[in-house]
Design a protein around this motif. Sequence first.
Motif, PDB file in Angstrom:
ATOM      1  N   HIS A  35      29.977  21.974  38.320  1.00  0.00           N
ATOM      2  CA  HIS A  35      29.458  20.748  38.951  1.00  0.00           C
ATOM      3  C   HIS A  35      28.980  19.764  37.882  1.00  0.00           C
ATOM      4  O   HIS A  35      29.329  18.586  37.898  1.00  0.00           O
ATOM      5  CB  HIS A  35      28.239  21.064  39.844  1.00  0.00           C
TER       6      HIS A  35
ATOM      7  N   HIS B  21      29.477  28.391  37.395  1.00  0.00           N
ATOM      8  CA  HIS B  21      29.733  27.599  38.605  1.00  0.00           C
ATOM      9  C   HIS B  21      28.951  26.278  38.544  1.00  0.00           C
ATOM     10  O   HIS B  21      29.508  25.201  38.773  1.00  0.00           O
ATOM     11  CB  HIS B  21      29.308  28.453  39.820  1.00  0.00           C
ATOM     12  N   GLU B  22      27.672  26.369  38.195  1.00  0.00           N
ATOM     13  CA  GLU B  22      26.838  25.159  38.129  1.00  0.00           C
ATOM     14  C   GLU B  22      27.340  24.209  37.036  1.00  0.00           C
ATOM     15  O   GLU B  22      27.280  22.988  37.201  1.00  0.00           O
ATOM     16  CB  GLU B  22      25.373  25.512  37.901  1.00  0.00           C
TER      17      GLU B  22
ATOM     18  N   ASP C 132      27.992  23.470  48.766  1.00  0.00           N
ATOM     19  CA  ASP C 132      29.199  22.768  48.282  1.00  0.00           C
ATOM     20  C   ASP C 132      30.160  22.378  49.404  1.00  0.00           C
ATOM     21  O   ASP C 132      30.646  21.246  49.448  1.00  0.00           O
ATOM     22  CB  ASP C 132      29.931  23.642  47.257  1.00  0.00           C
TER      23      ASP C 132
ATOM     24  N   ASN D 240      30.283  29.565  49.176  1.00  0.00           N
ATOM     25  CA  ASN D 240      29.838  28.201  48.853  1.00  0.00           C
ATOM     26  C   ASN D 240      30.660  27.133  49.539  1.00  0.00           C
ATOM     27  O   ASN D 240      30.222  25.997  49.677  1.00  0.00           O
ATOM     28  CB  ASN D 240      29.859  27.982  47.336  1.00  0.00           C
TER      29      ASN D 240
HETATM   30 ZN   LIG Z   1      27.909  24.905  43.903  1.00  0.00          ZN
END
Ligand SMILES: [Zn+2]
Length: 359
Positions: free
Chosen positions: A63, A59-60, A163, A155
């Motif tokens: 980004h 997930h990170e 987010d 999130n």
């Molecule tokens: Zn995130």
Amino acid sequence: MKFSLYLGKYKGIKVFIHWTFSLLLLWIIIANTRSGVDIGDTGWSLLFILSIFFCVILHEFGHALTAQKYGIQTKDIILLPIGGLARLEKLPEDPKQELNVALAGPLVNIVLFLLLGFVVYISGFDVEAIEEPHLDGSTILLYLASANLFLALFNLLPAFPMDGGRVLRALLSIRMSRVEATQIAGGIGQVLAIGFVFLGLFYNPILVLIGIFVFLGAQAEVNHIRQSSFLKGYLVGDALMKKFPIVAFDAPLKKAVEKLLDSQATHFVVVKNDEPFGTLSRDEIIKGLGDGDDSIEIEKVFSPGPLKLDLHMPLEEAFKRMAAENRKVALVYEDNLFMGILDQENIAEFIMVKNALNK
Ligand SMILES: [Zn+2]
């Protein structure tokens, strides 16, 4: 990153895991043992948690790699028991870029949810055959799929700076100034954060921590945005400090101590052959003295490789750069000529003055 274990890197982005993560694993082991869960099942719980956190890393990276597309680097990704954090060197200011960077994380979880769901589906696993929830080899993929769906939805809650809150801020920024958008998103974030803490007290201590983290994070970002908005239109030269103490790099530390006690200055310029060579802060002096010897040379305690800024650089940009690089002081030059210094305290004073004049 202090107190963290280095896991590896991908595309130049290092991944660390914070030591407190071991507390989470320990907590699972203790809680399971106390309620009489056998070792095998505890093993499945641990594997499950580690798999979830692997998904959090992905997930990170969602980004971080999206930000990289816009030329924004990520210092590192750190895993905490409350989740992951991709530390971007700066945030995209263009609302569309911010929107894409914010959405990319939850999107990774949705893709994982679909992939895992598909694997569970083609394996012929019958969800309705589960009589009571139980984590083992036959159900772990199903639970991992659900966890990813949960991660995506959680999130996406508009709790700035999570987010969903960033998505909200980006959407608001299309219609209003970034400062106003951040204030509104931050306010909503703080209300939700209080809700997390309240719910967490009844259901889950981790939610309490997330609530505190969101509350303080929203506050810090709103303050930062407001402060930098006061700096708009000014240049580094406007906040330049021309008076500051100078010490020689080979002088004993006690020379700096004398000057420290004799003035208000908290940052010194360290010179070598009449050229600025680095900086020495009050904290570094105190740390140096901590070894019990004020005759050691300044060279052994100062910071070499100072941040250098141009006199004509926008002050707002300088402020951001200092915050991003965690620098309290910078040396200011005009065409290779040393002009003076800029420190965070001075910028803070500059902001206070402008703020007072604005009222
Ligand atoms: Zn995130």
